[in-house]
Design an enzyme around this catalytic site. Structure first.
Site, short mmCIF file in Angstrom:
data_model
loop_
_atom_site.label_atom_id
_atom_site.label_comp_id
_atom_site.label_asym_id
_atom_site.label_seq_id
_atom_site.Cartn_x
_atom_site.Cartn_y
_atom_site.Cartn_z
N LYS A 185 55.17 12.08 -35.66
CA LYS A 185 56.48 11.50 -35.30
C LYS A 185 56.25 10.00 -35.14
CE LYS A 185 59.68 10.98 -31.58
NZ LYS A 185 59.99 11.34 -30.19
N GLY A 199 65.07 9.11 -22.48
CA GLY A 199 65.04 9.32 -21.03
C GLY A 199 66.35 9.09 -20.33
N ALA A 256 66.02 12.39 -28.37
CA ALA A 256 66.21 11.41 -27.28
C ALA A 256 67.62 11.40 -26.72
CB ALA A 256 65.85 10.00 -27.71
N GLY A 257 67.66 11.44 -25.41
CA GLY A 257 68.91 11.25 -24.69
C GLY A 257 69.67 12.53 -24.37
N ASN A 262 62.93 16.44 -24.27
CA ASN A 262 61.76 16.27 -23.41
C ASN A 262 62.16 16.00 -21.96
OD1 ASN A 262 59.34 15.62 -22.15
ND2 ASN A 262 58.66 14.22 -23.69
N THR A 263 62.66 14.78 -21.70
CA THR A 263 62.91 14.38 -20.30
C THR A 263 63.75 15.38 -19.52
OG1 THR A 263 62.77 12.07 -20.98
CG2 THR A 263 63.79 12.51 -18.84
#
Lengths: 258, 371
Positions: free
Chosen positions: A97, A158, A184-185, A206-207
């Site tokens: 990635k 994040g 993301a996000g 992830n986050t």
């Protein structure tokens, strides 16, 4: 209904990719990966320590998961290429990635440098997944270069703000021939579901999972949402727009008047 | 405009008046907003904000989780030389202090590095006193090169260098620069640095910028808390951090919050900084610059360190020894001179295990040297 994502020479039944940063511990992270049913997980090479007797994050990744090394920390194409080469030399496979970020405040990707890294790494035989700002012309070039997918951000890394880039991601889905994977996000399972309903081939989370009060249950919730969204897309949920149009509230009088 | 010019243009008495003018109501409004201006940061350091620490902590905790997760990156300091030409009133290495000084030979640096690396730690901070004769740039560069064999990330906390010297170190594998201004009050600065090259306030102030220009990946700054009024010191540190972030968006900027500790000398400092004050400083930094790295050293005791983790701290030192060659090199106890006394004497494994118990991941490695 059988539904597989064919990507990078693999046939995946889970369309939820899970990142491994920010977890309160490697053991929890492993439980999350198992509970989510994910088959692809991203790991930052900067966190990998094969020389450590005590802890190496890779030891906690289930065998069924394909590891996609991310180039976190790269500030330009050259650094991303070097990190990818180190990863391959270290035996972590060739799925990369590409994350090129020259902005520590918003962590937004540098599309131009990312494109250069795609070009270089595809030539070197890597299976390349570029993290990018959703820009049609750049995405086209990445696809032309041989990227395995494009990974547009939903909102800054994040931020958990959801799919703020929805209209731009929709354009990529419509126009780009390779899979679009929102990365993301995504802060809530419903955000992931929304991406899948739109026609994304997969999402990466992830986050939102890592910092949840209960990461394992949150991972399950994301997995369900991704399945629901995919099923809705595959079952032609967008067809409901056609049904609405059939009633023609604005021009129905033409028919009524013969 | 250079940061020195920005600093010089600030009316310090005006800052005192501004601190006094904020109310608790204004702090509430600031916390409700997503945007954070420099004046809001000033408000968060005011006496009024001191009554809103729990509310500030709630938001600071959420932001820290969001951007850093439940992780604490660990590093340890390695002192390689205590020869010094300065006379900093607050430091044991003061050139007026008479003790048997020591500088590690390169093979000793290698041995210390190997010993630390065996704990699994991959981030190290190399420190020296300021003596271009005893620990010249070439020596520091050699130390960096040797430590690169054992660590993923080597940082330095040494006297300020030129941009060319920093660039030379980057090509030799330097990853990070820590440089405390000690105080942003130029008058106080002169009074506590009565002699030696460190008297040059401006050369030190501009050093983080020179380091960032030389492509050092992470740059940490800070004021030694206790030397001057902490509200103003924290405010100016925050402005300095923001100035660096604005100019070098690809450099990781961090701050430290070192409080004056007992040392071999009698200087006490003008301004006491209580635990409560320290908490307010950390919270204000996190709220003003959500992605700022915040380091906490073993100057603080274990209990406080653990309580500060959720509030915004992202990096901690562990297993610190503040004398030269304190780990592997055979030095007689009576010959050891600590730069300052540490308050957290736990070993690296003990600290790591305690961090895990608190629900956080102690990160031993978070960089890959790729050059």
């Amino acid at each position: 209904m059988e539904d597989f994502l064919e990507i990078g020479g693999k046939k995946l039944s889970s369309r939820l990719f899970v990142g491994t940063g920010k977890f309160p511990g490697n053991a929890v992270m492993r439980d999350v990966l198992l509970a989510s049913g994910t088959e692809v997980t991203t790991v930052a090479l900067r966190r990998v320590d094969p020389d450590s007797a005590a802890e190496n994050i890779l030891d906690y990744v289930p065998h069924a998961c394909t590891v996609m090394i991310n180039t976190s920390g790269a500030r330009n194409a050259e650094e991303a290429v070097r990190i990818a080469r180190l990863a391959r030399a270290g035996g972590t496979g060739s799925w990369i990635k590409i994350e090129v970020i020259a902005d520590t405040r918003y962590l937004l990707p540098d599309n131009l440098e990312t494109l250069k890294a795609v070009e270089a790494l595809v030539k070197e035989g890597f299976t390349v997944f570029p993290y990018m700002s959703p820009d049609l012309s750049v995405a086209r070039r990445m696809a032309d270069c041989g990227a395995a997918a494009v990974m547009p951000l939903g909102s800054p890394i994040g931020s958990n703000r959801g799919v703020k880039t929805k209209e731009l991601v929709r354009i990529l889905i419509d126009e780009i021939k390779i899979p679009v994977i929102v990365d993301a996000g995504l802060g809530k399972p419903s955000d992931a579901c929304e991406c899948m309903e739109m026609g994304c081939e997969a999402v990466l989370v992830n986050t939102a999972i890592a910092i949840a009060e209960n990461p394992v249950e949150t991972a399950r919730a994301f997995a369900m949402a991704v399945r629901a969204g995919r099923l809705a897309y595959a079952s032609g949920i967008s067809g409901s727009v056609e049904t609405a149009r059939a009633s023609s509230p604005l021009t129905g009088f033409l028919r009524d008047n013969g | 405009m250079s940061f020195y010019e920005i600093l010089s243009a600030i009316d310090r008495q005006g800052l005192d008046r501004a601190f006094a003018a904020f109310s608790e109501g204004s702090i509430g409004r600031i916390l409700d907003s997503d945007a954070m201006a420099e004046e809001d940061f000033l408000a968060l350091l005011s006496p009024a904000a001191g009554n809103c620490l729990e509310e500030m902590a709630g938001k600071a905790h959420r932001l820290t989780l969001q951007f850093f997760g439940r992780t604490i990156q660990l590093y340890t300091p390695l002192y390689v030389s205590d020869y010094c030409e300065n006379q900093c009133l607050y430091c044991s290495f003061n050139s007026c202090n008479s003790f048997k000084r020591k500088k590690l030979a390169l093979n000793e640096v290698d041995a210390e590095g190997a010993l630390i690396a065996a704990t699994g730690l991959r981030h190290i901070l190399l420190l020296t006193g300021e003596s271009k004769a005893k620990s010249p740039v070439s020596y520091i560069r050699d130390c960096v090169r040797i430590l690169n064999r054992h660590f993923s990330s080597v940082s330095i906390e040494v006297y300020p260098l030129t941009e060319e010297d920093y660039a030379g170190m980057v090509s030799g594998g330097l990853d990070g620069l820590t440089l405390y201004q000690e105080t942003y009050d130029e008058d106080v600065y002169r009074s506590i640095h009565p002699a030696g090259p460190k008297r040059d306030f401006r050369f030190r102030l501009d050093a983080p910028e020179r380091g960032a220009s030389a492509r050092i990946r992470q740059v940490s700054i800070g004021a030694l808390l206790g030397l001057a009024d902490w509200r103003k010191e924290a405010f100016l540190t925050g402005l300095h951090a923001k100035y660096l972030m604005d100019r070098f968006p690809d450099v990781e900027i961090g701050v430290s919050v070192p409080r004056l500790r007992p040392f071999s000398g009698s200087f006490q400092g003008e301004c006491r900084v209580s635990d409560r004050d320290l908490v307010q400083i950390i919270l204000a930094f996190r709220l003003f610059l959500p992605r700022l790295g915040i380091s906490l050293s073993t100057r603080e005791d274990p209990g406080l360190r653990e309580n500060l983790m959720p509030l915004g701290v992202t990096r901690m030192s562990a297993g610190s020894v503040t004398s030269v060659g304190g780990r592997s090199v055979d030095t007689h106890e009576s010959e050891k001179l600590l730069q300052f006394e540490v308050a957290d004497h736990r070993s690296i494994p003990e600290i790591a295990s305690r961090i895990r118990q608190k629900g956080y991941e102690p990160v031993m490695k978070d960089w890959v040297p790729f050059s």
